[in-house]
Design a protein around this motif. Structure first.
Motif, PDB file in Angstrom:
ATOM      1  N   ALA A  29      19.521  -5.435  13.611  1.00 25.84           N
ATOM      2  CA  ALA A  29      19.350  -3.983  13.497  1.00 25.84           C
ATOM      3  C   ALA A  29      20.115  -3.266  14.604  1.00 25.84           C
ATOM      4  O   ALA A  29      20.792  -2.260  14.357  1.00 25.84           O
ATOM      5  CB  ALA A  29      17.857  -3.629  13.555  1.00 25.84           C
ATOM      6  N   ARG A  30      20.029  -3.786  15.832  1.00 25.77           N
ATOM      7  CA  ARG A  30      20.791  -3.185  16.934  1.00 25.77           C
ATOM      8  C   ARG A  30      22.281  -3.297  16.692  1.00 25.77           C
ATOM      9  O   ARG A  30      23.042  -2.372  16.976  1.00 25.77           O
ATOM     10  CB  ARG A  30      20.424  -3.865  18.260  1.00 25.77           C
ATOM     11  N   LEU A  31      22.719  -4.438  16.172  1.00 21.23           N
ATOM     12  CA  LEU A  31      24.139  -4.627  15.876  1.00 21.23           C
ATOM     13  C   LEU A  31      24.613  -3.624  14.832  1.00 21.23           C
ATOM     14  O   LEU A  31      25.696  -3.049  14.953  1.00 21.23           O
ATOM     15  CB  LEU A  31      24.392  -6.054  15.390  1.00 21.23           C
ATOM     16  N   GLY A  32      23.792  -3.381  13.817  1.00 16.98           N
ATOM     17  CA  GLY A  32      24.141  -2.387  12.806  1.00 16.98           C
ATOM     18  C   GLY A  32      24.252  -0.993  13.397  1.00 16.98           C
ATOM     19  O   GLY A  32      25.178  -0.234  13.079  1.00 16.98           O
ATOM     20  N   ARG A  33      23.317  -0.632  14.269  1.00 14.06           N
ATOM     21  CA  ARG A  33      23.381   0.683  14.912  1.00 14.06           C
ATOM     22  C   ARG A  33      24.606   0.803  15.807  1.00 14.06           C
ATOM     23  O   ARG A  33      25.274   1.835  15.835  1.00 14.06           O
ATOM     24  CB  ARG A  33      22.110   0.942  15.722  1.00 14.06           C
ATOM     25  N   GLU A  34      24.919  -0.251  16.535  1.00 12.00           N
ATOM     26  CA  GLU A  34      26.094  -0.232  17.407  1.00 12.00           C
ATOM     27  C   GLU A  34      27.380  -0.115  16.583  1.00 12.00           C
ATOM     28  O   GLU A  34      28.309   0.594  16.969  1.00 12.00           O
ATOM     29  CB  GLU A  34      26.146  -1.496  18.275  1.00 12.00           C
ATOM     30  N   ALA A  35      27.446  -0.827  15.467  1.00 14.53           N
ATOM     31  CA  ALA A  35      28.643  -0.758  14.616  1.00 14.53           C
ATOM     32  C   ALA A  35      28.804   0.647  14.040  1.00 14.53           C
ATOM     33  O   ALA A  35      29.923   1.176  13.983  1.00 14.53           O
ATOM     34  CB  ALA A  35      28.550  -1.786  13.491  1.00 14.53           C
TER      35      ALA A  35
END
Length: 67
Positions: A29-35
């Motif tokens: 989820a954090r990776l998606g937000r960062e992307a």
């Protein structure tokens, strides 16, 4: 007594797997937000680069037709 030990082992294994799954899904989820954030930040630069490339191609075509 042995049955209680196995029940405790199974419960502990499920708790550990739950914690690992929570961590992995949280990381995704954090990776998606960062992307998504990175895309929002880079989009204006991409548009500028595309506009510059289009102007350069147009300028190149003008020079070729003038020659």
């Amino acid at each position: 007594m042995l049955l209680i030990v196995w029940i405790v082992v199974v419960v502990l294994a499920l708790v550990v797997l739950g914690v690992v799954a929570y961590g992995v899904f949280g990381a995704f989820a954090r990776l998606g937000r960062e992307a998504a954030s990175f895309e929002r930040e880079v989009r204006p630069v991409l548009h500028q680069a595309q506009a510059t490339a289009a102007r350069a191609a147009e300028s190149r075509e003008r020079r070729q037709t003038e020659d």
